[in-house]
Write a protein that holds these residues in place. Sequence first.
Motif, PDB file in Angstrom:
ATOM      1  N   ASN A 257       0.829  -1.214   0.000  1.00 48.02           N
ATOM      2  CA  ASN A 257       0.000   0.000   0.000  1.00 48.02           C
ATOM      3  C   ASN A 257       0.864   1.266   0.000  1.00 48.02           C
ATOM      4  OD1 ASN A 257       0.834  -0.659   2.643  1.00 48.02           O
ATOM      5  ND2 ASN A 257      -0.894   0.384   3.579  1.00 48.02           N
ATOM      6  N   PHE A 258       2.027   1.210   0.679  1.00 55.54           N
ATOM      7  CA  PHE A 258       2.931   2.360   0.664  1.00 55.54           C
ATOM      8  C   PHE A 258       3.570   2.526  -0.713  1.00 55.54           C
ATOM      9  CE2 PHE A 258       2.283   2.774   5.088  1.00 55.54           C
ATOM     10  CZ  PHE A 258       2.820   3.983   5.484  1.00 55.54           C
ATOM     11  N   GLU A 259       3.924   1.377  -1.334  1.00 53.13           N
ATOM     12  CA  GLU A 259       4.462   1.443  -2.695  1.00 53.13           C
ATOM     13  C   GLU A 259       3.424   2.023  -3.648  1.00 53.13           C
ATOM     14  OE1 GLU A 259       7.509   1.011  -3.534  1.00 53.13           O
ATOM     15  OE2 GLU A 259       8.159   0.259  -1.583  1.00 53.13           O
ATOM     16  N   GLU A 260       2.161   1.655  -3.429  1.00 53.52           N
ATOM     17  CA  GLU A 260       1.063   2.169  -4.252  1.00 53.52           C
ATOM     18  C   GLU A 260       0.919   3.675  -4.053  1.00 53.52           C
ATOM     19  OE1 GLU A 260      -3.281   0.391  -5.482  1.00 53.52           O
ATOM     20  OE2 GLU A 260      -2.792   0.488  -3.347  1.00 53.52           O
ATOM     21  N   ALA A 261       1.066   4.125  -2.812  1.00 46.09           N
ATOM     22  CA  ALA A 261       0.996   5.566  -2.521  1.00 46.09           C
ATOM     23  C   ALA A 261       2.117   6.315  -3.233  1.00 46.09           C
ATOM     24  CB  ALA A 261       1.079   5.800  -1.011  1.00 46.09           C
ATOM     25  N   ILE A 262       3.316   5.761  -3.178  1.00 46.12           N
ATOM     26  CA  ILE A 262       4.478   6.380  -3.828  1.00 46.12           C
ATOM     27  C   ILE A 262       4.256   6.464  -5.340  1.00 46.12           C
ATOM     28  CG2 ILE A 262       6.930   6.019  -4.373  1.00 46.12           C
ATOM     29  CD1 ILE A 262       7.068   4.683  -1.478  1.00 46.12           C
ATOM     30  N   LYS A 263       3.723   5.390  -5.915  1.00 45.96           N
ATOM     31  CA  LYS A 263       3.486   5.336  -7.361  1.00 45.96           C
ATOM     32  C   LYS A 263       2.421   6.338  -7.796  1.00 45.96           C
ATOM     33  CE  LYS A 263       3.368   1.174  -9.061  1.00 45.96           C
ATOM     34  NZ  LYS A 263       2.862  -0.174  -9.421  1.00 45.96           N
ATOM     35  N   ASN A 264       1.471   6.645  -6.907  1.00 41.88           N
ATOM     36  CA  ASN A 264       0.339   7.494  -7.272  1.00 41.88           C
ATOM     37  C   ASN A 264       0.487   8.951  -6.831  1.00 41.88           C
ATOM     38  OD1 ASN A 264      -2.023   5.939  -8.570  1.00 41.88           O
ATOM     39  ND2 ASN A 264      -1.318   4.559  -6.966  1.00 41.88           N
ATOM     40  N   VAL A 265       1.689   9.354  -6.492  1.00 41.85           N
ATOM     41  CA  VAL A 265       1.894  10.726  -6.026  1.00 41.85           C
ATOM     42  C   VAL A 265       1.421  11.751  -7.062  1.00 41.85           C
ATOM     43  CG1 VAL A 265       3.708  12.461  -5.625  1.00 41.85           C
ATOM     44  CG2 VAL A 265       3.679  10.349  -4.295  1.00 41.85           C
TER      45      VAL A 265
END
Length: 507
Positions: A257-265
Amino acid sequence: MAATNATKEQKYDRQLRLWGDHGQEALENAHVCLINATATGTEILKNLVLPGIGAFTIVDGHTVSGEDVGNNFFLSSNNIGKNRAQAATELLQELNSDVSGNFVEESPDTLLDNDPEFFHRFTIVIGVQLPESTCLRLGSVLWSASVPFLVCKTYGLIGYMRLAVQEHTDNALEDLRLDQPFSELKNHVQSYDLDSMDKKDHSHTPWIIIVAKYLEKWLSEHNCQPPKNYKEKEAFRQFIREGILRNENGVPEDEENFEEAIKNVNTALNPTKTPSFWVMLRAVMEFVHNEGNGSLPVRGTIPDMIADSQRFINLQNVYRKKAMQDAAAVSKHVECLLKSVGKPPESISEQDIKLFCKNASFLRVVHCRSLAEEYSVDSVNKDEITSCMDNPDGEMVFYLMLRAVDRFYQQHSRYPGVYNYQVEEDISKLKLCVNSLLQEYCLNVNIKDDYVHEFCRYGAAELHTVAAFMGGSAAQEAIKIISRQFVPFNNTFIYNAMSQTSATFHL
């Protein structure tokens, strides 16, 4: 900041003259998805990276082959055996440090199976060298999400583009309101406490909440200014990355979920905007019926002419002053319309209103047909195809041949003539595909055998000269969609490199 702007103006001087600050800003906020880093695909991205798109993501599950290295300037022999998306991303990023490059080592079909909403986050999706089945699946997903889809193919000496966009006036972006959170969203975000969560809850917190939490911290430390440029967004990504839990050895946990957050900045930080086109169009209409006495706002520019400087400037100022008055009147109509729908007046900037008034005479709304409509037996545009085939050597014959080779691929899991020794035996197989296509759509047209032979001889080769031409053409169409300036083609474009001719069809 002034130095940064001056550097940017110098770097992008030529294109700023074409589409101005307004278009450049739209380009820098765009996230483009390219499917397949073939020669054509990388040529398209090259022509988007150089003028400074905000970000790109390459989706490609293929590994680099010797054939790739032979026709693709963005791959080298050292890349053979590596993932094509990763190799191309690394080399394309070297062209412009302002651009953020990402890659996904998956086929588009795998993503469509497991996470079709992955494609919703992009400003535009460009699919290159895709088989018909994938095009139709992806086209359906993007059409329902109002994400523009540009299909591009280079096949021997023929180039093909198809634009599928429901309505071209404005960008279709996620409406997350993280820059202007409403009270219910604020309360919901505050109900999460990332610092006191156990490991399970921490790894299952939605990425929107994660970005919202870290954005609050960022704003408090950066004078209430959100991350705007590439450098700041990278710093913000690192800020989020530091929040990933670590085990007893200090190694970061695997928190998707954190990787997803980083990807969707980039998606999350898109500024909230009112869909301004139709509001401003209504305001201009009201201006025409009231202050304009039946006329559009004055543009405010005049052509060059023989006159001394002072007289020319005096005349120009007359037009400019009237244009400013007209734009101010339109602005009041915009303000009233925004108020009527509960939006603040600043939802649409004065700059946007002036630009809209200046170009009011040239406004166009483009509605394309979907790929599903084009391919359906019930809604195929038989009249366009039949009338264009009155010239049996016109570009329409190449459209039908490309449809036939796609049919061949569906039946044989390869394109005709891909191996030299199969060319002769594939001719009869391809001719069957041509005939079945014409029969299915009840098309009473004739395709010469010469074209069947020619497409078998092509062997689905992607010639770099044709790929370069199509790369430039497709990039320009993508920029039209992204910048919301100029009129894109509607909806099919065919390029014949043998005769150096092209044509557009409404299919």
